[in-house]
Design an enzyme around this catalytic site. Structure first.
Site, PDB file in Angstrom:
ATOM      1  N   CYS A   4     -54.482 -23.121  52.102  1.00 25.11           N
ATOM      2  CA  CYS A   4     -53.929 -24.251  51.335  1.00 25.11           C
ATOM      3  C   CYS A   4     -53.499 -25.439  52.208  1.00 25.11           C
ATOM      4  CB  CYS A   4     -52.764 -23.774  50.479  1.00 25.11           C
ATOM      5  SG  CYS A   4     -51.572 -22.778  51.380  1.00 25.11           S
ATOM      6  N   SER A  20     -43.738 -20.704  46.709  1.00 21.49           N
ATOM      7  CA  SER A  20     -44.830 -20.182  45.886  1.00 21.49           C
ATOM      8  C   SER A  20     -46.119 -19.997  46.669  1.00 21.49           C
ATOM      9  CB  SER A  20     -45.067 -21.079  44.676  1.00 21.49           C
ATOM     10  OG  SER A  20     -45.338 -22.391  45.109  1.00 21.49           O
ATOM     11  N   GLN A  68     -50.074 -26.825  46.455  1.00 20.86           N
ATOM     12  CA  GLN A  68     -50.910 -25.844  47.167  1.00 20.86           C
ATOM     13  C   GLN A  68     -51.482 -24.788  46.239  1.00 20.86           C
ATOM     14  OE1 GLN A  68     -47.705 -25.190  46.871  1.00 20.86           O
ATOM     15  NE2 GLN A  68     -47.697 -22.990  46.523  1.00 20.86           N
ATOM     16  N   HIS A 117     -46.647 -28.081  49.014  1.00 17.41           N
ATOM     17  CA  HIS A 117     -46.403 -28.118  50.459  1.00 17.41           C
ATOM     18  C   HIS A 117     -46.357 -29.574  50.940  1.00 17.41           C
ATOM     19  CE1 HIS A 117     -47.039 -23.920  50.441  1.00 17.41           C
ATOM     20  NE2 HIS A 117     -48.182 -23.816  51.074  1.00 17.41           N
ATOM     21  N   GLY A 124     -51.573 -13.601  38.842  1.00 23.33           N
ATOM     22  CA  GLY A 124     -50.829 -14.160  39.966  1.00 23.33           C
ATOM     23  C   GLY A 124     -50.591 -15.655  39.842  1.00 23.33           C
ATOM     24  N   ARG A 148     -63.287 -16.418  55.366  1.00 25.64           N
ATOM     25  CA  ARG A 148     -63.304 -17.845  55.747  1.00 25.64           C
ATOM     26  C   ARG A 148     -63.991 -18.124  57.077  1.00 25.64           C
ATOM     27  NH1 ARG A 148     -57.048 -18.686  54.314  1.00 25.64           N
ATOM     28  NH2 ARG A 148     -57.221 -18.812  52.048  1.00 25.64           N
TER      29      ARG A 148
HETATM   30  P1  NAP Z   1     -49.683 -13.344  43.612  1.00 24.71           P
HETATM   31  O1  NAP Z   1     -48.936 -14.313  42.785  1.00 24.71           O
HETATM   32  O2  NAP Z   1     -48.925 -12.295  44.345  1.00 24.71           O
HETATM   33  O3  NAP Z   1     -50.818 -12.633  42.701  1.00 24.71           O
HETATM   34  C1  NAP Z   1     -51.618 -11.586  43.178  1.00 24.71           C
HETATM   35  C2  NAP Z   1     -52.651 -11.198  42.134  1.00 24.71           C
HETATM   36  O4  NAP Z   1     -53.495 -10.173  42.666  1.00 24.71           O
HETATM   37  C3  NAP Z   1     -52.039 -10.646  40.854  1.00 24.71           C
HETATM   38  O5  NAP Z   1     -52.831 -11.013  39.756  1.00 24.71           O
HETATM   39  C4  NAP Z   1     -52.155  -9.130  41.081  1.00 24.71           C
HETATM   40  O6  NAP Z   1     -52.227  -8.400  39.888  1.00 24.71           O
HETATM   41  C5  NAP Z   1     -53.504  -9.073  41.776  1.00 24.71           C
HETATM   42  N1  NAP Z   1     -53.653  -7.808  42.502  1.00 24.71           N
HETATM   43  C6  NAP Z   1     -52.809  -7.280  43.401  1.00 24.71           C
HETATM   44  N2  NAP Z   1     -53.282  -6.057  43.803  1.00 24.71           N
HETATM   45  C7  NAP Z   1     -54.432  -5.859  43.139  1.00 24.71           C
HETATM   46  C8  NAP Z   1     -55.383  -4.792  43.100  1.00 24.71           C
HETATM   47  N3  NAP Z   1     -55.229  -3.694  43.846  1.00 24.71           N
HETATM   48  N4  NAP Z   1     -56.465  -4.913  42.299  1.00 24.71           N
HETATM   49  C9  NAP Z   1     -56.622  -6.002  41.527  1.00 24.71           C
HETATM   50  N5  NAP Z   1     -55.756  -7.044  41.504  1.00 24.71           N
HETATM   51  C10 NAP Z   1     -54.677  -6.966  42.293  1.00 24.71           C
HETATM   52  O7  NAP Z   1     -50.543 -14.067  44.744  1.00 24.71           O
HETATM   53  P2  NAP Z   1     -51.127 -15.571  44.764  1.00 24.71           P
HETATM   54  O8  NAP Z   1     -50.140 -16.455  45.391  1.00 24.71           O
HETATM   55  O9  NAP Z   1     -51.703 -15.916  43.439  1.00 24.71           O
HETATM   56  O10 NAP Z   1     -52.277 -15.415  45.857  1.00 24.71           O
HETATM   57  C11 NAP Z   1     -53.508 -14.787  45.583  1.00 24.71           C
HETATM   58  C12 NAP Z   1     -54.489 -15.073  46.724  1.00 24.71           C
HETATM   59  O11 NAP Z   1     -54.655 -16.488  46.838  1.00 24.71           O
HETATM   60  C13 NAP Z   1     -54.036 -14.594  48.115  1.00 24.71           C
HETATM   61  O12 NAP Z   1     -55.161 -14.216  48.857  1.00 24.71           O
HETATM   62  C14 NAP Z   1     -53.395 -15.828  48.705  1.00 24.71           C
HETATM   63  O13 NAP Z   1     -53.415 -15.808  50.114  1.00 24.71           O
HETATM   64  C15 NAP Z   1     -54.313 -16.900  48.153  1.00 24.71           C
HETATM   65  N6  NAP Z   1     -53.688 -18.231  48.083  1.00 24.71           N
HETATM   66  C16 NAP Z   1     -52.464 -18.402  47.508  1.00 24.71           C
HETATM   67  C17 NAP Z   1     -51.920 -19.673  47.463  1.00 24.71           C
HETATM   68  C18 NAP Z   1     -50.575 -19.955  46.859  1.00 24.71           C
HETATM   69  O14 NAP Z   1     -50.127 -21.109  46.972  1.00 24.71           O
HETATM   70  N7  NAP Z   1     -49.908 -19.024  46.219  1.00 24.71           N
HETATM   71  C19 NAP Z   1     -52.630 -20.752  47.987  1.00 24.71           C
HETATM   72  C20 NAP Z   1     -53.884 -20.535  48.542  1.00 24.71           C
HETATM   73  C21 NAP Z   1     -54.395 -19.271  48.576  1.00 24.71           C
HETATM   74  P3  NAP Z   1     -51.000  -7.495  39.308  1.00 24.71           P
HETATM   75  O15 NAP Z   1     -50.320  -8.350  38.275  1.00 24.71           O
HETATM   76  O16 NAP Z   1     -51.717  -6.348  38.680  1.00 24.71           O
HETATM   77  O17 NAP Z   1     -50.128  -7.119  40.448  1.00 24.71           O
END
Ligand code: NAP
Length: 346
Positions: free
Chosen positions: A130, A160, A316, A243, A14, A101
């Site tokens: 974030c 993102s 973020q 952000h 991700g 959290r």
């Molecule tokens: P993302 O780009 O959609 O990535 C999601 C990840 O989770 C991918 O590696 C996906 O793998 C994996 N995943 C999904 N379903 C799964 C399952 N059933 N079992 C194992 N792995 C699975 O999301 P992201 O933005 O990186 O966010 C990830 C987390 O961080 C979320 O909780 C989000 O709220 C938090 N977060 C994100 C940000 C941000 O700026 N993006 C900031 C702070 C916190 P596959 O490739 O196999 O689908």
């Protein structure tokens, strides 16, 4: 050579996972073994680490054997599903999702603000939301000098923030619109390219969305002050990464702008970015890929003698997620706190 640790990234494919991988390498984190975990969808794909290609595995109960630190970034339901298995296997989970959290048994940490909370962990530590991390790093140094009474925040959140696919969707939408076609929406409820909308997380009865309530509740927990008055309006904007936040702070008595600038210019994790002559202040494009939260436009609130206004931009995915999580892992190592993970959470 010092000790090194067995690390697993849950959600390695991700947006946050990619950044975790890059930071483990660029910060020379003491990794002896690295497991890349995701869903069945990306099992078998390869990701680079320290000049090698590592294979992504689908997460199973066996995945956490022989792991010291799990960096989880696969969403709240996935963290909930695997936390007990990870802890029972002897690992500490540092979780980027919202799952734990507000759990009173789980420390919620921004290392520049409340590193001491790490000592109380029982196997899981939560990484804050974030927008909350970015705001906390920027305003805590001021809060230490004169306690903040009230915060009014407005956010301008990049695509993102909703994941890797959401960022791609905005690019595709922009191309479609420029070609005179209808933009397709999947990650968001409305087209984001050439548009913006209030954050689309669930609304409560008072009309606040989840993202706004995260800023309220998580900031109070991190600052250890339940009486802190906070209100926020969160907006998604068609920026790809980083952000921005407009923040109004109210103190008990006047806080001089020059003192605030001096404090921000020396505080850890933030960088003062201001050129008043050139009307140059923090921008998301310049905050992208940076560790520091960029802060500027610090000025007196014209409507309140005890108020300050400031503007910030921060990456973020980096400080708002991956970097903060790695800093927590570094903190656990530095303070020899990986051990309490052997106790269970409940
Ligand atoms: P993302 O780009 O959609 O990535 C999601 C990840 O989770 C991918 O590696 C996906 O793998 C994996 N995943 C999904 N379903 C799964 C399952 N059933 N079992 C194992 N792995 C699975 O999301 P992201 O933005 O990186 O966010 C990830 C987390 O961080 C979320 O909780 C989000 O709220 C938090 N977060 C994100 C940000 C941000 O700026 N993006 C900031 C702070 C916190 P596959 O490739 O196999 O689908």
């Amino acid at each position: 050579m010092g000790q090194s640790y067995r690390v697993a990234i849950l959600g390695a494919t991700g947006a946050v996972g990619a950044e975790l991988l890059e930071l483990l390498e660029s910060r020379d984190f003491p990794v002896s073994d690295l497991k890349l975990l995701a869903s069945e969808r990306s099992a078998g794909s390869m990701l680079p680490f320290r000049g090698e290609k590592l294979t992504v595995e689908a997460v199973t109960a066996k995945s956490f054997r022989d792991v010291d630190i799990v960096l989880a970034s696969a969403g709240a339901s996935i963290s909930r599903a695997w936390v007990e298995t990870a802890i029972a296997s002897g690992a500490v989970m540092i979780d980027n999702s919202s799952a734990f959290r507000m759990d009173e048994n789980v420390p919620l940490i921004v290392p520049e603000v409340n590193p001491q909370a790490a000592a109380t962990h029982r196997g899981v530590i939560a990484n804050p939301n974030c927008t909350t991390i970015l705001m906390s790093v920027a305003i805590y140094p001021l809060h230490q000098v004169q306690p903040i009474q009230r915060i009014v925040a407005a956010t301008y959140q990049s695509a993102s923030g909703a994941g890797a696919r959401a960022m791609e969707e905005v690019k595709t939408q922009a191309q479609a619109i420029l070609n005179g076609e209808e933009p397709k929406t999947e990650s968001f409820p409305y087209p984001l390219a050439f548009n913006l909308f209030p954050h689309n997380s669930k609304l409560n009865e008072q009309g606040y969305c989840e993202e706004e309530m995260k800023m309220v509740n998580e900031t109070r927990k991190i600052f250890g002050d339940d009486s802190l008055r906070i209100t926020a309006t969160c907006v998604r904007v068609p920026v790809l990464r980083a952000h921005s936040e407009a923040i109004n702070l109210e103190f008990e008595s006047p806080f001089s702008v020059s003192q605030a600038r001096e404090i921000i210019s020396q505080a850890p994790g933030v960088k003062l970015v201001e050129d008043w002559q050139a009307n140059y202040f923090p921008m998301p494009i310049e905050a992208s890929g940076k560790d520091e939260v960029l802060v500027g436009r610090i000025r007196q609130d014209l409507s309140n003698p005890n108020g300050l206004e400031l503007w910030l931009c921060g990456d973020q995915i980096r400080k708002g997620a991956a970097l903060n999580a790695i800093q927590i892992a570094e903190l656990l190592i530095e303070r020899n706190l990986l051990k309490p993970a052997l106790a269970t959470r409940s």
